[in-house]
Design a protein around this motif. Structure first.
Motif, short mmCIF file in Angstrom:
data_model
loop_
_atom_site.label_atom_id
_atom_site.label_comp_id
_atom_site.label_asym_id
_atom_site.label_seq_id
_atom_site.Cartn_x
_atom_site.Cartn_y
_atom_site.Cartn_z
N GLY A 197 0.80 -1.23 0.00
CA GLY A 197 0.00 0.00 0.00
C GLY A 197 0.82 1.27 0.00
O GLY A 197 0.30 2.35 -0.31
N MET A 198 2.10 1.18 0.34
CA MET A 198 2.92 2.38 0.44
C MET A 198 3.15 3.03 -0.92
O MET A 198 3.04 4.25 -1.06
N ILE A 199 3.45 2.25 -1.95
CA ILE A 199 3.69 2.80 -3.29
C ILE A 199 2.41 3.43 -3.84
O ILE A 199 2.44 4.51 -4.43
N SER A 200 1.29 2.77 -3.62
CA SER A 200 0.00 3.31 -4.08
C SER A 200 -0.31 4.63 -3.40
O SER A 200 -0.76 5.60 -4.04
N GLY A 201 -0.08 4.69 -2.09
CA GLY A 201 -0.32 5.93 -1.36
C GLY A 201 0.59 7.05 -1.81
O GLY A 201 0.16 8.21 -1.95
N LEU A 202 1.86 6.72 -2.07
CA LEU A 202 2.81 7.73 -2.53
C LEU A 202 2.40 8.26 -3.91
O LEU A 202 2.52 9.46 -4.18
N PHE A 203 1.91 7.37 -4.77
CA PHE A 203 1.44 7.80 -6.09
C PHE A 203 0.31 8.82 -5.95
O PHE A 203 0.32 9.88 -6.59
N LEU A 204 -0.68 8.51 -5.12
CA LEU A 204 -1.81 9.42 -4.94
C LEU A 204 -1.36 10.77 -4.39
O LEU A 204 -1.81 11.83 -4.86
N LEU A 205 -0.47 10.74 -3.42
CA LEU A 205 -0.02 11.99 -2.81
C LEU A 205 0.80 12.83 -3.79
O LEU A 205 0.59 14.05 -3.90
N LEU A 206 1.72 12.20 -4.52
CA LEU A 206 2.55 12.94 -5.46
C LEU A 206 1.70 13.57 -6.57
O LEU A 206 1.87 14.75 -6.91
N TYR A 207 0.78 12.78 -7.14
CA TYR A 207 -0.04 13.33 -8.20
C TYR A 207 -0.86 14.51 -7.68
O TYR A 207 -0.99 15.54 -8.35
N ALA A 208 -1.44 14.35 -6.49
CA ALA A 208 -2.28 15.42 -5.93
C ALA A 208 -1.47 16.70 -5.74
O ALA A 208 -1.93 17.80 -6.10
N VAL A 209 -0.27 16.60 -5.20
CA VAL A 209 0.56 17.78 -4.96
C VAL A 209 0.96 18.43 -6.28
O VAL A 209 0.87 19.66 -6.44
N PHE A 210 1.39 17.62 -7.24
CA PHE A 210 1.83 18.17 -8.53
C PHE A 210 0.67 18.82 -9.27
O PHE A 210 0.80 19.92 -9.81
N ARG A 211 -0.46 18.15 -9.33
CA ARG A 211 -1.61 18.68 -10.07
C ARG A 211 -2.15 19.94 -9.40
O ARG A 211 -2.47 20.93 -10.08
N PHE A 212 -2.25 19.93 -8.08
CA PHE A 212 -2.75 21.10 -7.36
C PHE A 212 -1.85 22.30 -7.63
O PHE A 212 -2.33 23.42 -7.84
N SER A 213 -0.54 22.07 -7.66
CA SER A 213 0.41 23.16 -7.87
C SER A 213 0.32 23.73 -9.28
O SER A 213 0.26 24.96 -9.47
N VAL A 214 0.28 22.87 -10.28
CA VAL A 214 0.27 23.34 -11.67
C VAL A 214 -1.03 24.07 -12.00
O VAL A 214 -1.05 24.98 -12.84
N GLU A 215 -2.12 23.71 -11.31
CA GLU A 215 -3.40 24.37 -11.57
C GLU A 215 -3.34 25.88 -11.31
O GLU A 215 -4.14 26.64 -11.86
N PHE A 216 -2.38 26.34 -10.52
CA PHE A 216 -2.25 27.77 -10.26
C PHE A 216 -1.76 28.52 -11.49
O PHE A 216 -1.92 29.76 -11.56
N VAL A 217 -1.13 27.84 -12.44
CA VAL A 217 -0.66 28.51 -13.65
C VAL A 217 -1.38 27.99 -14.89
O VAL A 217 -1.07 28.40 -16.00
N ARG A 218 -2.32 27.11 -14.72
CA ARG A 218 -3.08 26.56 -15.85
C ARG A 218 -4.42 27.27 -15.95
O ARG A 218 -5.08 27.56 -14.94
N GLN A 219 -4.83 27.57 -17.16
CA GLN A 219 -6.11 28.23 -17.38
C GLN A 219 -7.25 27.32 -16.92
O GLN A 219 -7.28 26.14 -17.28
N PRO A 220 -8.17 27.82 -16.09
CA PRO A 220 -9.27 26.95 -15.65
C PRO A 220 -10.17 26.57 -16.82
O PRO A 220 -10.22 27.26 -17.84
N ASP A 221 -10.85 25.46 -16.68
CA ASP A 221 -11.74 25.00 -17.74
C ASP A 221 -12.79 26.06 -18.04
O ASP A 221 -13.46 26.55 -17.12
N PRO A 222 -12.94 26.44 -19.31
CA PRO A 222 -13.81 27.58 -19.65
C PRO A 222 -15.27 27.38 -19.25
O PRO A 222 -15.95 28.35 -18.92
N GLN A 223 -15.75 26.15 -19.26
CA GLN A 223 -17.15 25.92 -18.91
C GLN A 223 -17.40 25.98 -17.41
O GLN A 223 -18.55 26.05 -16.97
N LEU A 224 -16.32 25.97 -16.60
CA LEU A 224 -16.46 26.00 -15.15
C LEU A 224 -15.85 27.24 -14.52
O LEU A 224 -16.41 27.80 -13.58
N GLY A 225 -14.68 27.65 -15.03
CA GLY A 225 -13.97 28.76 -14.41
C GLY A 225 -13.50 28.38 -13.02
O GLY A 225 -13.29 27.21 -12.71
N PHE A 226 -13.35 29.38 -12.16
CA PHE A 226 -13.00 29.11 -10.76
C PHE A 226 -14.27 28.76 -10.01
O PHE A 226 -15.29 29.43 -10.13
#
Length: 268
Positions: A197-226
């Motif tokens: 379970g450790m590798i699976s948990g690390l995958f979830l955490l890493l993806y979440a941190v990376f995706r959350f961070s990049v979203e600050f410089v990525r244009q939000p989806d036009p149909q949703l916005g912020f």
């Protein structure tokens, strides 16, 4: 500012037959995972030929889950107005979070068929997933998809059809983080026996941190916005439960047995 690379989205055209780069990225992701999976199959008691079966399950999970997830998370109102729209795969896109749910369901079915513990299988699969994630982001970049927000950084790109302002090449950031960095970290960590379970948990955490961070410089989806606070995007909201699940899973794994490759026995 830099000019956006002029790359034809169609990689191969033979008369009416056309192969798009985005489709090739899916192929690269699955072939890469298949090749690496065969090299490590014995770790969990699988035969190399079983990896093709695993990839078939995974492909169904990615495609079906990704499309359903996109329709629910990013186009719910349109789905309610026109339920058949979900089958118009050329209009809209795929959701990573929906694809993840699809893959987890597929993993459960495969694990049951081959008499494997669920997290034993997901720990095996997790280090191979960044290959597809990275390849997919390159496909997004070639297709001019997922543009970044306006910026004046030296490497800003002028996206075709979005005005003269320079923008963050956000798909390349995601390629570097979700693809390269996450693959290196997970592959290195999984090179030694770890608690289940450790590798699976690390995958979830890493993806979440990376995706959350990049979203600050990525244009939000036009149909949703912020969707909240004037800065929170749907992509960020969906990563929060991923991060919490990753932390919880890594904590739970401390009480689990170590999956040692030497203990694995090939299946009949």
């Amino acid at each position: 500012m830099l000019s956006y690379p002029d790359i034809d989205p169609i990689a191969i055209a033979l008369g009416p037959f056309k192969v798009h780069w985005y489709g090739l990225m899916y192929v690269i992701g699955f072939v890469g995972a298949w090749w690496l999976g065969r090299k490590r199959a014995a770790r969990i008691g699988l035969k190399p030929d079983d990896i093709g079966d695993l990839l078939f399950y995974g492909a169904l999970g990615v495609v079906l889950g990704g499309r359903v997830g996109y329709a629910i998370f990013y186009g719910f109102e349109r789905l309610m107005a026109d339920p058949l729209w979900i089958f118009q795969v050329w209009d809209g896109g795929m959701s990573f979070h929906g694809g993840l749910v699809g893959v987890l369901i597929a993993a459960g079915l495969f694990a049951r068929k081959h008499r494997l513990a669920f997290f034993q299988l997901t720990d095996f699969v997790a280090p191979m997933v960044p290959i597809g994630l990275g390849a997919g982001r390159i496909g997004n970049f070639i297709n001019h998809e997922l543009p970044g927000r306006v910026t004046d950084v030296p490497w800003a790109l002028v996206y075709p059809g979005l005005g003269p302002e320079g923008r963050h090449p956000s798909p390349l950031y995601e390629f570097a983080l979700e693809g390269v960095v996450m693959f290196v970290v997970l592959w290195w960590v999984s090179s030694r026996p770890r608690r289940r379970g450790m590798i699976s948990g690390l995958f979830l955490l890493l993806y979440a941190v990376f995706r959350f961070s990049v979203e600050f410089v990525r244009q939000p989806d036009p149909q949703l916005g912020f969707i909240a606070f004037g800065w929170l995007t749907m992509g960020q909201l969906l990563t929060v439960p991923m991060a919490l699940a990753g932390i919880a899973l890594m904590s739970w794994s401390r009480r689990q047995p170590v999956d040692d490759a030497r203990e694995a026995q090939p299946t009949a």
